[in-house]
Design a protein around this motif. Structure first.
Motif, PDB file in Angstrom:
ATOM      1  N   THR A 244     -11.187 -19.631 -31.158  1.00 16.20           N
ATOM      2  CA  THR A 244     -12.554 -19.726 -30.640  1.00 16.20           C
ATOM      3  C   THR A 244     -12.570 -20.516 -29.332  1.00 16.20           C
ATOM      4  O   THR A 244     -11.559 -21.112 -28.945  1.00 16.20           O
ATOM      5  N   ASN A 245     -13.728 -20.518 -28.674  1.00 18.48           N
ATOM      6  CA  ASN A 245     -13.853 -21.172 -27.363  1.00 18.48           C
ATOM      7  C   ASN A 245     -12.777 -20.677 -26.405  1.00 18.48           C
ATOM      8  O   ASN A 245     -12.200 -21.450 -25.629  1.00 18.48           O
ATOM      9  N   LEU A 246     -12.490 -19.392 -26.477  1.00 13.49           N
ATOM     10  CA  LEU A 246     -11.466 -18.784 -25.641  1.00 13.49           C
ATOM     11  C   LEU A 246     -12.133 -17.696 -24.796  1.00 13.49           C
ATOM     12  O   LEU A 246     -12.760 -16.782 -25.344  1.00 13.49           O
ATOM     13  N   PRO A 247     -12.065 -17.780 -23.468  1.00 12.98           N
ATOM     14  CA  PRO A 247     -12.663 -16.731 -22.640  1.00 12.98           C
ATOM     15  C   PRO A 247     -12.155 -15.350 -23.047  1.00 12.98           C
ATOM     16  O   PRO A 247     -10.945 -15.164 -23.225  1.00 12.98           O
ATOM     17  N   GLU A 248     -13.057 -14.409 -23.199  1.00  9.64           N
ATOM     18  CA  GLU A 248     -12.667 -13.102 -23.729  1.00  9.64           C
ATOM     19  C   GLU A 248     -11.668 -12.392 -22.822  1.00  9.64           C
ATOM     20  O   GLU A 248     -10.756 -11.707 -23.311  1.00  9.64           O
ATOM     21  N   THR A 249     -11.823 -12.547 -21.521  1.00  9.29           N
ATOM     22  CA  THR A 249     -10.865 -11.911 -20.606  1.00  9.29           C
ATOM     23  C   THR A 249      -9.465 -12.467 -20.817  1.00  9.29           C
ATOM     24  O   THR A 249      -8.476 -11.720 -20.865  1.00  9.29           O
ATOM     25  N   LEU A 250      -9.375 -13.806 -20.967  1.00 10.09           N
ATOM     26  CA  LEU A 250      -8.072 -14.431 -21.211  1.00 10.09           C
ATOM     27  C   LEU A 250      -7.486 -13.934 -22.528  1.00 10.09           C
ATOM     28  O   LEU A 250      -6.295 -13.632 -22.622  1.00 10.09           O
ATOM     29  N   ARG A 251      -8.339 -13.839 -23.565  1.00  8.64           N
ATOM     30  CA  ARG A 251      -7.865 -13.368 -24.873  1.00  8.64           C
ATOM     31  C   ARG A 251      -7.277 -11.957 -24.754  1.00  8.64           C
ATOM     32  O   ARG A 251      -6.182 -11.681 -25.258  1.00  8.64           O
ATOM     33  N   GLN A 252      -8.016 -11.070 -24.122  1.00  8.65           N
ATOM     34  CA  GLN A 252      -7.561  -9.692 -24.028  1.00  8.65           C
ATOM     35  C   GLN A 252      -6.286  -9.576 -23.193  1.00  8.65           C
ATOM     36  O   GLN A 252      -5.382  -8.796 -23.507  1.00  8.65           O
ATOM     37  N   ASN A 253      -6.196 -10.354 -22.114  1.00  8.46           N
ATOM     38  CA  ASN A 253      -4.983 -10.337 -21.291  1.00  8.46           C
ATOM     39  C   ASN A 253      -3.774 -10.846 -22.073  1.00  8.46           C
ATOM     40  O   ASN A 253      -2.657 -10.325 -21.935  1.00  8.46           O
ATOM     41  N   MET A 254      -3.981 -11.874 -22.884  1.00 11.47           N
ATOM     42  CA  MET A 254      -2.896 -12.445 -23.668  1.00 11.47           C
ATOM     43  C   MET A 254      -2.436 -11.467 -24.749  1.00 11.47           C
ATOM     44  O   MET A 254      -1.225 -11.291 -24.982  1.00 11.47           O
ATOM     45  N   ILE A 255      -3.377 -10.832 -25.425  1.00 12.97           N
ATOM     46  CA  ILE A 255      -3.030  -9.842 -26.443  1.00 12.97           C
ATOM     47  C   ILE A 255      -2.269  -8.677 -25.814  1.00 12.97           C
ATOM     48  O   ILE A 255      -1.255  -8.203 -26.362  1.00 12.97           O
ATOM     49  N   ALA A 256      -2.756  -8.222 -24.656  1.00 14.02           N
ATOM     50  CA  ALA A 256      -2.082  -7.115 -23.969  1.00 14.02           C
ATOM     51  C   ALA A 256      -0.663  -7.507 -23.570  1.00 14.02           C
ATOM     52  O   ALA A 256       0.272  -6.691 -23.640  1.00 14.02           O
ATOM     53  N   ALA A 257      -0.481  -8.775 -23.158  1.00 11.11           N
ATOM     54  CA  ALA A 257       0.853  -9.249 -22.785  1.00 11.11           C
ATOM     55  C   ALA A 257       1.784  -9.244 -23.988  1.00 11.11           C
ATOM     56  O   ALA A 257       2.972  -8.882 -23.872  1.00 11.11           O
ATOM     57  N   ALA A 258       1.268  -9.633 -25.156  1.00 11.53           N
ATOM     58  CA  ALA A 258       2.090  -9.639 -26.366  1.00 11.53           C
ATOM     59  C   ALA A 258       2.532  -8.218 -26.733  1.00 11.53           C
ATOM     60  O   ALA A 258       3.700  -7.985 -27.077  1.00 11.53           O
ATOM     61  N   VAL A 259       1.608  -7.276 -26.652  1.00 14.37           N
ATOM     62  CA  VAL A 259       1.946  -5.889 -26.965  1.00 14.37           C
ATOM     63  C   VAL A 259       2.960  -5.356 -25.956  1.00 14.37           C
ATOM     64  O   VAL A 259       3.934  -4.669 -26.308  1.00 14.37           O
ATOM     65  N   ARG A 260       2.758  -5.689 -24.685  1.00  9.49           N
ATOM     66  CA  ARG A 260       3.681  -5.252 -23.635  1.00  9.49           C
ATOM     67  C   ARG A 260       5.075  -5.827 -23.879  1.00  9.49           C
ATOM     68  O   ARG A 260       6.092  -5.126 -23.755  1.00  9.49           O
ATOM     69  N   GLY A 261       5.134  -7.116 -24.239  1.00  8.69           N
ATOM     70  CA  GLY A 261       6.424  -7.726 -24.518  1.00  8.69           C
ATOM     71  C   GLY A 261       7.103  -7.111 -25.731  1.00  8.69           C
ATOM     72  O   GLY A 261       8.324  -6.912 -25.734  1.00  8.69           O
ATOM     73  N   ALA A 262       6.328  -6.795 -26.773  1.00  5.92           N
ATOM     74  CA  ALA A 262       6.899  -6.187 -27.980  1.00  5.92           C
ATOM     75  C   ALA A 262       7.448  -4.798 -27.689  1.00  5.92           C
ATOM     76  O   ALA A 262       8.499  -4.404 -28.220  1.00  5.92           O
ATOM     77  N   ARG A 263       6.750  -4.051 -26.831  1.00  2.00           N
ATOM     78  CA  ARG A 263       7.248  -2.718 -26.469  1.00  2.00           C
ATOM     79  C   ARG A 263       8.538  -2.818 -25.673  1.00  2.00           C
ATOM     80  O   ARG A 263       9.441  -1.982 -25.811  1.00  2.00           O
ATOM     81  N   ALA A 264       8.645  -3.857 -24.837  1.00  2.19           N
ATOM     82  CA  ALA A 264       9.874  -4.052 -24.070  1.00  2.19           C
ATOM     83  C   ALA A 264      11.062  -4.303 -24.991  1.00  2.19           C
ATOM     84  O   ALA A 264      12.208  -4.003 -24.642  1.00  2.19           O
ATOM     85  N   LEU A 265      10.784  -4.855 -26.155  1.00  2.00           N
ATOM     86  CA  LEU A 265      11.841  -5.142 -27.142  1.00  2.00           C
ATOM     87  C   LEU A 265      12.039  -3.993 -28.128  1.00  2.00           C
ATOM     88  O   LEU A 265      12.928  -4.092 -28.987  1.00  2.00           O
ATOM     89  N   ASN A 266      11.206  -2.927 -27.996  1.00  2.00           N
ATOM     90  CA  ASN A 266      11.191  -1.868 -29.016  1.00  2.00           C
ATOM     91  C   ASN A 266      11.111  -2.508 -30.402  1.00  2.00           C
ATOM     92  O   ASN A 266      11.905  -2.235 -31.295  1.00  2.00           O
ATOM     93  N   TYR A 267      10.131  -3.378 -30.547  1.00  2.00           N
ATOM     94  CA  TYR A 267      10.043  -4.267 -31.702  1.00  2.00           C
ATOM     95  C   TYR A 267       9.869  -3.506 -33.003  1.00  2.00           C
ATOM     96  O   TYR A 267       9.142  -2.509 -33.081  1.00  2.00           O
ATOM     97  N   ARG A 268      10.549  -4.029 -34.032  1.00  2.00           N
ATOM     98  CA  ARG A 268      10.449  -3.465 -35.383  1.00  2.00           C
ATOM     99  C   ARG A 268      10.022  -4.564 -36.358  1.00  2.00           C
ATOM    100  O   ARG A 268      10.538  -5.666 -36.331  1.00  2.00           O
ATOM    101  N   ASN A 269       9.052  -4.254 -37.195  1.00  2.00           N
ATOM    102  CA  ASN A 269       8.547  -5.145 -38.235  1.00  2.00           C
ATOM    103  C   ASN A 269       7.596  -6.197 -37.658  1.00  2.00           C
ATOM    104  O   ASN A 269       6.998  -6.000 -36.610  1.00  2.00           O
TER     105      ASN A 269
END
Length: 660
Positions: A244-269
């Motif tokens: 909470t108390n997290l700017p929505e733009t920052l939240r969405q950018n951070m989530i997108a970065a996590a997904v991008r990083g996981a795809r770079a790793l071809n993450y499993r599980n």
């Protein structure tokens, strides 16, 4: 689908994994060390295998013994839980080499994310923001010193291996001594790798993480974020979802970065991308290549079973849901219950659980049961309590209530500390950062007045001896309080019992003056002063619980004293010799609220011990106040017909001198 799962872990996470397996119809085998032979996860398991002696290096960290046990019991898969071998790339590779399914990421993913320098490089290439500083590491003191020449201080020396903040060194100024050499030496001794990263120190940030899942086929989804800023020495204490108390733009950018990083790793599980957040933005910290301790808060707000997802993906299935099908609602908190003593510097506590009660309206993930033993060999976390509400204030209020209704006797716990933490203003307003606990530890550990501990312990001891007679409250009844109160030899100052108790090197006498239903009126002599305290006490589920004013307590008396939990914090009070510790109080006090109906003496009159000095009428009975000692009436602080309160001093006596 996996047919039979070997759980290479212990305690609450082993029990948690078993629960999902049972629902899915998957067979389970657990393992245990000698210290855990009768532990809850062993008792709850249909089959458990001994893997070694108590030390974890010879049992839960013995990968060869674990794999051998899994094969010998006919398992086709292994779940590492968290901790121990869960993030060992070599162990994951050995599991797969043995023909078993490893419920977790690919070994190469674990290896790359286990090296913080390599992980940082991969994330930079994936376009994920990282902490300012280099992505190279070295165990050469001269090289590290050269890197520091380009830094603005404070700077951070971070081992490339390990986690939980262990081995990190903060430098507020350019090093003048052997700080770098010492940091390299510590890292090598702790993790077998002395290489250090040099990064900018981000002071007191927030700690936010994103839960991701991948199927190893390029598909990645996120299950939103969690707030993990409430930490003590880099160890999480309370987590919540969402942040909470997290700017929505920052939240969405951070989530997108996590997904991008996981795809770079071809993450499993399952995996967790951890970030630190300050006023300038977010920075990648690390990837936890396993299920997190705090995964229940994500389960509560999404309605998903993360262990089931792990098992399905490990079995070769695709992701159970697409991103558009995943949503969240409400808010959830998790508190980690540790067997530790906050008042003694959070020193771990081990021993037998002598009393246990969990809250009714909360999710509990426990690794202990009543009568179980908390071992000194392993992590002191023994349970987690999770609450969920429509919004954050509701979930936090439910957590406070759940912590209040949790009773663990026999070992010290951090329950009282957690209650104080939940009540802190900055926590309630979602303004705490990672430095909040360490900066406010003293105010979060406030010991209660000793007189209240004595009162609670005395009330518990007396109620434990109370005869099971309904409707009898008079000490003159022949069938009530038999053995506790002899009507022919009543102590005039303590007709319902007298107890001598010690807390450390402090001693006190508690005189029980009156009992009515579940309320006790006590007079306590402590440090040369007399205190009148009212306490309530009731027997419940083998324990005695009650209140001293607004303060709640629960206790179990034994032959040596009283094990007491006062507002969540454990205290041990010892029984001592009453005669040796007795100190007569020169004041005659009203035993309960009432009206003064007789005052036979005046100031200056001589009295003998046991003489009536006043009479108070209450509850349709006359209660005589007797002189506690021989002497002279020094004060009369009341008058006929006056309304008085329990414990109010009515008459004071000057003791008779030895010459007299």
């Amino acid at each position: 689908m996996i047919q039979k799962l070997f759980i290479a872990n212990r305690g609450e996470i082993a029990c948690r994994i078993m629960r999902t397996c049972e629902r899915m119809g998957i067979g389970v085998v657990t393992c245990h060390s000698d210290a855990d032979a009768t532990a809850l996860h062993v008792n709850a398991s249909p089959q458990s295998v001994r893997i070694g002696p108590a030390p974890s290096v010879k049992s839960y960290l013995d990968g060869a013994a674990i794999i051998r046990a899994a094969l010998e019991t006919g398992c086709d898969a292994l779940h590492p839980g968290y901790g121990f071998l869960s993030e060992s790339a070599d162990f994951a590779a050995a599991v797969e080499a043995a023909g078993l399914i490893f419920v977790g990421p690919a070994p190469e993913t674990i290896e790359s994310m286990g090296d913080k320098a390599r992980a940082k490089t991969i994330m930079i290439e994936a376009g994920v923001a990282t902490v300012p500083g280099g992505s190279h590491a070295s165990d050469d003191p001269a090289q590290v010193a050269e890197w520091l020449e380009t830094f603005e201080f404070p700077a951070l020396l971070k081992p490339v291996a390990g986690g939980g903040g262990k081995g990190m060194v903060v430098l507020d100024a350019p090093p003048k001594g052997d700080e770098i050499t010492a940091a390299i030496r510590t890292a090598k001794a702790s993790f077998g790798d002395g290489r250090l990263l040099v990064e900018q120190m981000i002071s007191a940030p927030r700690h936010i993480e994103v839960q991701i899942f991948g199927d190893g086929c390029g598909n990645v989804v996120h299950l939103y974020d969690r707030e993990c800023s409430l930490q003590r020495r880099h160890q999480k204490v309370i987590e919540e979802a969402p942040a909470t108390n997290l700017p929505e733009t920052l939240r969405q950018n951070m989530i997108a970065a996590a997904v991008r990083g996981a795809r770079a790793l071809n993450y499993r599980n399952a995996g967790t991308f951890e970030f630190i957040v300050d006023a300038q933005g977010y920075y990648f910290l690390e990837v936890n290549t396993r299920l997190q301790v705090e995964h229940p808060v994500t389960e509560e707000v999404t309605g998903l079973d993360l262990v089931e997802w792990q098992l399905r993906i490990a079995s070769g299935e695709k992701l159970p849901l697409t991103q558009d099908e995943i949503s969240y609602q409400g808010h959830a908190f998790e508190s980690r219950i540790y067997a530790e003593d906050p008042g003694a510097g959070f020193q771990p506590s081990s021993g037998r659980i002598t009393g246990l009660a969990w809250p009714m309206d909360a999710r509990v993930e426990a690794g202990i049961e009543d009568g179980g033993y908390v071992s000194p060999f392993y992590d002191p976390m023994i349970a987690k309590i999770i609450t969920t509400g429509a919004d954050r204030p509701t979930a936090l209020a439910q957590m406070t209530e759940a912590l209040t209704n949790t009773r663990i006797l026999g070992v010290a716990t951090n329950l009282g500390f957690l209650r104080q933490l939940c009540a802190a203003t900055k926590v309630a307003e979602a303004l705490a950062n990672t430095g909040f606990i360490d900066a406010n530890t003293d105010s979060l550990i406030t010991p209660p007045p000793l007189v209240l501990l004595i009162a609670a312990a005395a009330a518990a001891e007396i109620m434990a001896q109370k005869p099971k007679v309904q409707g009898q409250t008079s000490p003159w009844s022949s069938d009530a309080w038999a053995g506790l109160c002899d009507r022919h030899q009543l102590d005039p100052r303590a007709p319902f019992g007298r107890l001598a108790l010690a807390h450390g090197d402090q001693h006190a006498i508690a005189c029980v003056q009156l009992i009515r239903d579940s309320t006790l009126w006590l007079n306590i002599a402590l440090d040369g002063q007399s205190h009148s305290i009212t306490a309530t006490a009731n027997c419940c589920d083998g324990m005695i619980q009650g209140h001293c004013g607004p303060h709640d307590w629960v206790a179990i008396p034994d032959i040596l004293g009283v094990d007491l939990i006062f507002e969540g914090t454990r205290h041990r009070l010892s029984a001592t010799n009453t005669a040796a510790q007795d100190e007569l109080d020169p004041a005659a006090r009203s035993p309960l609220p009432g009206v003064v109906s007789a005052l036979p003496l005046r100031v200056g009159d001589i009295v003998a011990k046991g003489d009536t000095v006043a009479v108070v009428e209450a509850m349709k009975m006359e209660n005589a106040l007797l002189a506690p000692m021989s002497g002279t009436i020094d004060e009369v602080n009341c008058e006929m017909g006056q309304q008085v309160t329990a414990g109010q001093i009515l008459v004071v006596i000057t003791p008779q001198t030895s010459e007299a």
